[in-house]
Design a protein around this motif. Structure first.
Motif, PDB file in Angstrom:
ATOM      1  N   ALA A  54      -7.008   0.612  11.461  1.00 17.51           N
ATOM      2  CA  ALA A  54      -6.676   0.891  10.062  1.00 17.51           C
ATOM      3  C   ALA A  54      -6.861   2.366   9.737  1.00 17.51           C
ATOM      4  CB  ALA A  54      -7.547   0.029   9.144  1.00 17.51           C
ATOM      5  N   ASP A  55      -7.753   3.041  10.454  1.00 12.02           N
ATOM      6  CA  ASP A  55      -7.972   4.473  10.225  1.00 12.02           C
ATOM      7  C   ASP A  55      -6.803   5.322  10.702  1.00 12.02           C
ATOM      8  OD1 ASP A  55     -10.467   4.129   9.064  1.00 12.02           O
ATOM      9  OD2 ASP A  55     -11.506   4.185  10.979  1.00 12.02           O
ATOM     10  N   ASP A  56      -5.924   4.751  11.542  1.00 14.14           N
ATOM     11  CA  ASP A  56      -4.786   5.497  12.082  1.00 14.14           C
ATOM     12  C   ASP A  56      -3.525   5.326  11.243  1.00 14.14           C
ATOM     13  OD1 ASP A  56      -6.405   6.276  14.218  1.00 14.14           O
ATOM     14  OD2 ASP A  56      -5.857   4.514  15.400  1.00 14.14           O
ATOM     15  N   MET A  57      -3.596   4.584  10.149  1.00 17.25           N
ATOM     16  CA  MET A  57      -2.412   4.323   9.337  1.00 17.25           C
ATOM     17  C   MET A  57      -1.981   5.565   8.568  1.00 17.25           C
ATOM     18  SD  MET A  57      -3.384   0.560   7.812  1.00 17.25           S
ATOM     19  CE  MET A  57      -1.974   0.550   6.701  1.00 17.25           C
ATOM     20  N   SER A  58      -0.663   5.739   8.446  1.00 10.54           N
ATOM     21  CA  SER A  58      -0.099   6.777   7.598  1.00 10.54           C
ATOM     22  C   SER A  58       0.146   6.199   6.206  1.00 10.54           C
ATOM     23  CB  SER A  58       1.215   7.286   8.182  1.00 10.54           C
ATOM     24  OG  SER A  58       2.204   6.252   8.129  1.00 10.54           O
ATOM     25  N   TRP A  59       0.497   7.064   5.255  1.00  7.76           N
ATOM     26  CA  TRP A  59       0.750   6.557   3.904  1.00  7.76           C
ATOM     27  C   TRP A  59       1.996   5.681   3.878  1.00  7.76           C
ATOM     28  CZ3 TRP A  59       5.133   7.287   1.058  1.00  7.76           C
ATOM     29  CH2 TRP A  59       6.007   8.309   1.431  1.00  7.76           C
ATOM     30  N   THR A  60       2.941   5.919   4.789  1.00  7.44           N
ATOM     31  CA  THR A  60       4.127   5.056   4.826  1.00  7.44           C
ATOM     32  C   THR A  60       3.789   3.670   5.365  1.00  7.44           C
ATOM     33  OG1 THR A  60       4.728   6.009   6.986  1.00  7.44           O
ATOM     34  CG2 THR A  60       5.750   6.983   5.030  1.00  7.44           C
ATOM     35  N   ASP A  61       2.859   3.612   6.335  1.00 11.32           N
ATOM     36  CA  ASP A  61       2.365   2.300   6.795  1.00 11.32           C
ATOM     37  C   ASP A  61       1.725   1.551   5.630  1.00 11.32           C
ATOM     38  OD1 ASP A  61       3.057   2.726   9.528  1.00 11.32           O
ATOM     39  OD2 ASP A  61       1.200   3.860   9.832  1.00 11.32           O
ATOM     40  N   ALA A  62       0.915   2.269   4.866  1.00  6.42           N
ATOM     41  CA  ALA A  62       0.225   1.661   3.726  1.00  6.42           C
ATOM     42  C   ALA A  62       1.214   1.177   2.679  1.00  6.42           C
ATOM     43  CB  ALA A  62      -0.749   2.662   3.118  1.00  6.42           C
ATOM     44  N   LEU A  63       2.263   1.952   2.422  1.00 11.73           N
ATOM     45  CA  LEU A  63       3.267   1.556   1.435  1.00 11.73           C
ATOM     46  C   LEU A  63       3.968   0.266   1.851  1.00 11.73           C
ATOM     47  CD1 LEU A  63       4.852   2.116  -1.139  1.00 11.73           C
ATOM     48  CD2 LEU A  63       6.405   3.553   0.207  1.00 11.73           C
ATOM     49  N   LYS A  64       4.284   0.149   3.133  1.00 11.90           N
ATOM     50  CA  LYS A  64       4.928  -1.075   3.619  1.00 11.90           C
ATOM     51  C   LYS A  64       4.025  -2.288   3.418  1.00 11.90           C
ATOM     52  CE  LYS A  64       7.520   1.396   7.221  1.00 11.90           C
ATOM     53  NZ  LYS A  64       7.638   1.628   8.685  1.00 11.90           N
ATOM     54  N   VAL A  65       2.744  -2.129   3.752  1.00  9.33           N
ATOM     55  CA  VAL A  65       1.807  -3.237   3.562  1.00  9.33           C
ATOM     56  C   VAL A  65       1.647  -3.545   2.069  1.00  9.33           C
ATOM     57  CG1 VAL A  65      -0.569  -3.996   3.890  1.00  9.33           C
ATOM     58  CG2 VAL A  65       0.592  -2.761   5.714  1.00  9.33           C
ATOM     59  N   GLY A  66       1.637  -2.504   1.232  1.00 10.39           N
ATOM     60  CA  GLY A  66       1.548  -2.716  -0.206  1.00 10.39           C
ATOM     61  C   GLY A  66       2.730  -3.486  -0.761  1.00 10.39           C
ATOM     62  N   CYS A  67       3.923  -3.200  -0.237  1.00 10.88           N
ATOM     63  CA  CYS A  67       5.105  -3.963  -0.659  1.00 10.88           C
ATOM     64  C   CYS A  67       4.989  -5.426  -0.235  1.00 10.88           C
ATOM     65  CB  CYS A  67       6.368  -3.332  -0.080  1.00 10.88           C
ATOM     66  SG  CYS A  67       6.798  -1.725  -0.802  1.00 10.88           S
ATOM     67  N   ALA A  68       4.421  -5.644   0.950  1.00 19.74           N
ATOM     68  CA  ALA A  68       4.200  -7.023   1.402  1.00 19.74           C
ATOM     69  C   ALA A  68       3.198  -7.727   0.493  1.00 19.74           C
ATOM     70  CB  ALA A  68       3.704  -7.028   2.850  1.00 19.74           C
ATOM     71  N   GLN A  69       2.133  -7.006   0.079  1.00 17.89           N
ATOM     72  CA  GLN A  69       1.139  -7.612  -0.796  1.00 17.89           C
ATOM     73  C   GLN A  69       1.749  -8.050  -2.120  1.00 17.89           C
ATOM     74  OE1 GLN A  69      -3.329  -6.556  -1.929  1.00 17.89           O
ATOM     75  NE2 GLN A  69      -1.947  -5.178  -2.994  1.00 17.89           N
TER      76      GLN A  69
END
Length: 273
Positions: free
Chosen positions: A141-156
């Motif tokens: 999780a520490d290696d995630m970029s903000w775009t990775d986070a945005l994708k997961v946020g859209c899934a949430q």
């Protein structure tokens, strides 16, 4: 206060803690169990939202060293800054949609039968996702970029539909977007902190007139029970994902949903009461 209220509070606290971080939908379980316990009036629904804070505190305690490091290093540590940015970015899609459509979603879908349908659909999606070949691009999780986070946020954001599961949407979304199973699971834990704080505080503030001083003891007990059961569940889940997939949870979701639909169709339980 009626002893039955305390019994219901304990049951709902255990249900919340055990289901919040598993891909089985804590909100869906609380809606169904709340109706079975006849604890589904407006105050009961807000109680169910507020006790999620107890489950969130279990995450804060389990990862207290990491969160303390983020707070102390926020002004100088690039990893701490990236961590906070990722949480903020992932939090936004669901927050915006909740503010825009939350009232309509709760009016139409916070009922046992729609929840049961979401359980079944979510279970099928998990089975499909687990049968796909996983391409892992992010190990931690520490290696995630903000775009990775945005994708997961859209899934949430799909978890605004009760019965979908916030943790299930973020974990399965993370797997589909290239996160390792542990990275997806841990980021789901971390994202729970701002999400559950915001949801519980917002609902309590909007409906604060429903509560009086005597209700705070009930809320405290519910949060404490939720904290304890969530803490045990998180410890277990971290061990589980190291060597297992989420297929058993998919079959559980499908079976649970079918039971609710079956009892509704047969009239064994009057879910529309």
């Amino acid at each position: 206060m009626d002893i039955m209220i305390w019994i219901k509070v304990v049951i709902l606290g255990v249900v919340e803690g055990l289901t919040e971080f598993l891909p089985v939908s804590s909100t869906g379980h609380l809606i169904i169990v709340g109706q079975l316990l006849d604890f589904n009036d407006e105050k009961g629904k807000i109680f169910e939202m507020v006790i999620q804070t107890g489950a969130m505190l279990a995450i804060v305690w389990e990862y207290r060293v990491k969160f303390a490091g983020v707070v102390t290093g926020l002004t100088r540590d690039r990893k701490a800054q990236q961590f906070v940015l990722n949480l903020a970015v992932a939090f936004m899609p669901a927050a915006v949609l909740e503010l825009a459509f939350g009232k309509y979603i709760k009016a139409a879908l916070f009922k046992p039968v729609p929840v049961a349908l979401a359980f079944i659909v979510g279970g099928v999606i998990i089975l499909w996702a687990e049968r796909r070949e996983h391409t892992i691009n992010v190990q931690s999780a520490d290696d995630m970029s903000w775009t990775d986070a945005l994708k997961v946020g859209c899934a949430q954001a799909f978890a605004l539909i009760p019965g979908t599961s916030r943790s299930g949407a973020t974990i399965i979304g993370g797997l589909l977007f290239g996160l390792s199973r542990r990275a997806a699971t841990e980021f789901s834990f971390f994202l729970a902190v701002p999400t559950l704080i915001a949801a519980g505080a917002y609902d309590f503030y909007k409906n604060r007139a429903l509560f009086d001083a005597g209700d705070f003891g009930v809320l405290a007990v519910g949060m404490t029970i939720s904290f304890a059961s969530a803490f045990l569940c998180v410890r277990w889940l971290l061990r589980y994902v190291s060597s297992h997939d989420f297929t058993p949870f998919a079959w559980y979701r499908i079976a649970f949903g079918l039971v609710v639909l079956g009892t509704a169709y047969s009239g064994v339980v009057n879910w529309t009461a």
